[in-house]
Design a protein around this motif. Structure first.
Motif, PDB file in Angstrom:
ATOM      1  N   ASP A 278      -4.579  -6.788  -5.118  1.00  0.00           N
ATOM      2  CA  ASP A 278      -3.534  -5.844  -5.475  1.00  0.00           C
ATOM      3  C   ASP A 278      -3.436  -5.800  -7.000  1.00  0.00           C
ATOM      4  O   ASP A 278      -3.341  -6.841  -7.654  1.00  0.00           O
TER       5      ASP A 278
ATOM      6  N   ARG B   6      -5.697  -2.252  -3.424  1.00  0.00           N
ATOM      7  CA  ARG B   6      -4.485  -1.460  -3.588  1.00  0.00           C
ATOM      8  C   ARG B   6      -4.113  -1.452  -5.068  1.00  0.00           C
ATOM      9  O   ARG B   6      -4.155  -2.490  -5.726  1.00  0.00           O
TER      10      ARG B   6
ATOM     11  N   LEU C 276       4.665  -6.426  -7.645  1.00  0.00           N
ATOM     12  CA  LEU C 276       3.670  -7.284  -6.991  1.00  0.00           C
ATOM     13  C   LEU C 276       4.255  -8.545  -6.354  1.00  0.00           C
ATOM     14  O   LEU C 276       3.553  -9.226  -5.613  1.00  0.00           O
TER      15      LEU C 276
ATOM     16  N   SER D 215       3.856  -9.001  -2.672  1.00  0.00           N
ATOM     17  CA  SER D 215       2.512  -8.765  -2.144  1.00  0.00           C
ATOM     18  C   SER D 215       1.974 -10.000  -1.425  1.00  0.00           C
ATOM     19  O   SER D 215       2.175 -11.139  -1.871  1.00  0.00           O
ATOM     20  N   LYS D 216       1.285  -9.770  -0.320  1.00  0.00           N
ATOM     21  CA  LYS D 216       0.663 -10.857   0.452  1.00  0.00           C
ATOM     22  C   LYS D 216      -0.830 -10.973   0.163  1.00  0.00           C
ATOM     23  O   LYS D 216      -1.535 -11.742   0.816  1.00  0.00           O
ATOM     24  N   ALA D 217      -1.306 -10.224  -0.817  1.00  0.00           N
ATOM     25  CA  ALA D 217      -2.735 -10.257  -1.138  1.00  0.00           C
ATOM     26  C   ALA D 217      -3.138 -11.630  -1.658  1.00  0.00           C
ATOM     27  O   ALA D 217      -2.331 -12.356  -2.262  1.00  0.00           O
TER      28      ALA D 217
ATOM     29  N   LYS E   4      -3.701 -11.175  -7.024  1.00  0.00           N
ATOM     30  CA  LYS E   4      -2.794 -10.156  -7.567  1.00  0.00           C
ATOM     31  C   LYS E   4      -2.920 -10.173  -9.084  1.00  0.00           C
ATOM     32  O   LYS E   4      -2.761 -11.228  -9.703  1.00  0.00           O
TER      33      LYS E   4
END
Length: 275
Positions: A35, A74, A126, A129-131, A134
């Motif tokens: 992300d 993303r 961010l 975010s679970k990415a 990041k």
């Protein structure tokens, strides 16, 4: 009769060689998505003409190329000057991101350079975010002179949420043709002005968050920087390959049997020998 037997034998040999066709298909799977939020300075100094046609236009072109090279990630956009706002939240729809990038212009925000606000807004985009990875790409061409959030505070927030930040200082060394005042018709009057970039601050932000600081002095260097970031932050892609074999020996076996049967029928009917 002899020719039929030879043809039958040839068909058997081809069948024993096991002719087959091979169909190969592949499927890719993103195993580690990234992300990314791109924080873009849109202050009046971004209209300086040391990059062609100006800093903001050059940045938008390079940023668009960068976005197109990240099909599996993303990406979101944050614009900041004297204040900051989210132009688009992180999304995998690159057409939305590219459209939003084209819409970014000077004059949408109060003038100034609020680096802390730009970074804090990016962190806010961010933090949920679970990415697995990041990152923030923060670009500016000046020094922090606006906003109510200090850049160091925003950098600490980025560390708290494990957000790596790449910082870019944009501008030539020395003087640049920069907007200095307004003409009577509202357009900018340009003049030579010393380029001032707080490189110490940008290096501190990058080092604190585990990122890296870059200096872009011209269009070519800016492109190289985004290419380097693109290489540093690779999305892991897992490729699955499927191979399907289809056997083709059966028609040859049937042909061999048919030829032998024809040879036997002819030998015992039309070409039958009488002793």
């Amino acid at each position: 009769m002899f020719l039929l037997r030879l043809l039958s034998l040839a068909a058997m040999i081809v069948a024993m060689a096991r002719p087959q066709t091979k169909d190969v298909s592949t499927r890719t799977k993103t195993t580690e998505g990234i992300d990314i939020v791109m924080a873009i300075d849109v202050s009046s100094s971004m209209l300086a003409r040391d990059l062609k046609p100006n800093r903001l236009a050059a940045l938008k072109k390079v940023a668009a190329d960068f976005i197109k090279k990240r099909p599996n990630d993303r990406i979101g956009l944050v614009a900041y000057a004297g204040e900051a706002y989210t132009k688009t939240p992180i999304t995998s729809d690159k057409s939305i991101v590219l459209s939003a990038l084209r819409e970014i212009t000077y004059g949408q925000l109060n003038d100034g350079t609020a680096i802390g606000m730009g970074l804090a807004t990016s962190v806010n985009r961010l933090k949920e975010s679970k990415a697995v990875s990041k990152i923030i790409i923060l670009l500016t061409d000046g020094v922090n002179n606006s906003g109510f959030i200090e850049p160091q505070t925003a950098a600490d927030l980025a560390v708290e949420y494990d957000l790596k930040t790449y910082t870019i200082g944009l501008g030539t060394n020395g003087n640049a043709l920069t907007p200095i005042s307004y003409n009577a018709d509202g357009s900018f009057r340009y003049g030579m002005r010393q380029v001032e970039i707080d490189e110490t601050l940008l290096e501190e932000i990058a080092n604190t968050t585990g990122g890296k600081y870059f200096r872009a002095t011209n269009n070519e260097k800016l492109e190289e920087i985004y290419d380097e970031i693109n290489k540093l932050e690779k999305t892991e892609i897992e490729e699955f390959k499927y191979t399907r074999f289809e056997e083709k020996f059966r028609p040859w076996v049937l042909l061999a049997v048919a030829l032998l049967l024809l040879e036997w029928l002819l030998r015992n009917t039309l070409f039958r020998s009488f002793i």
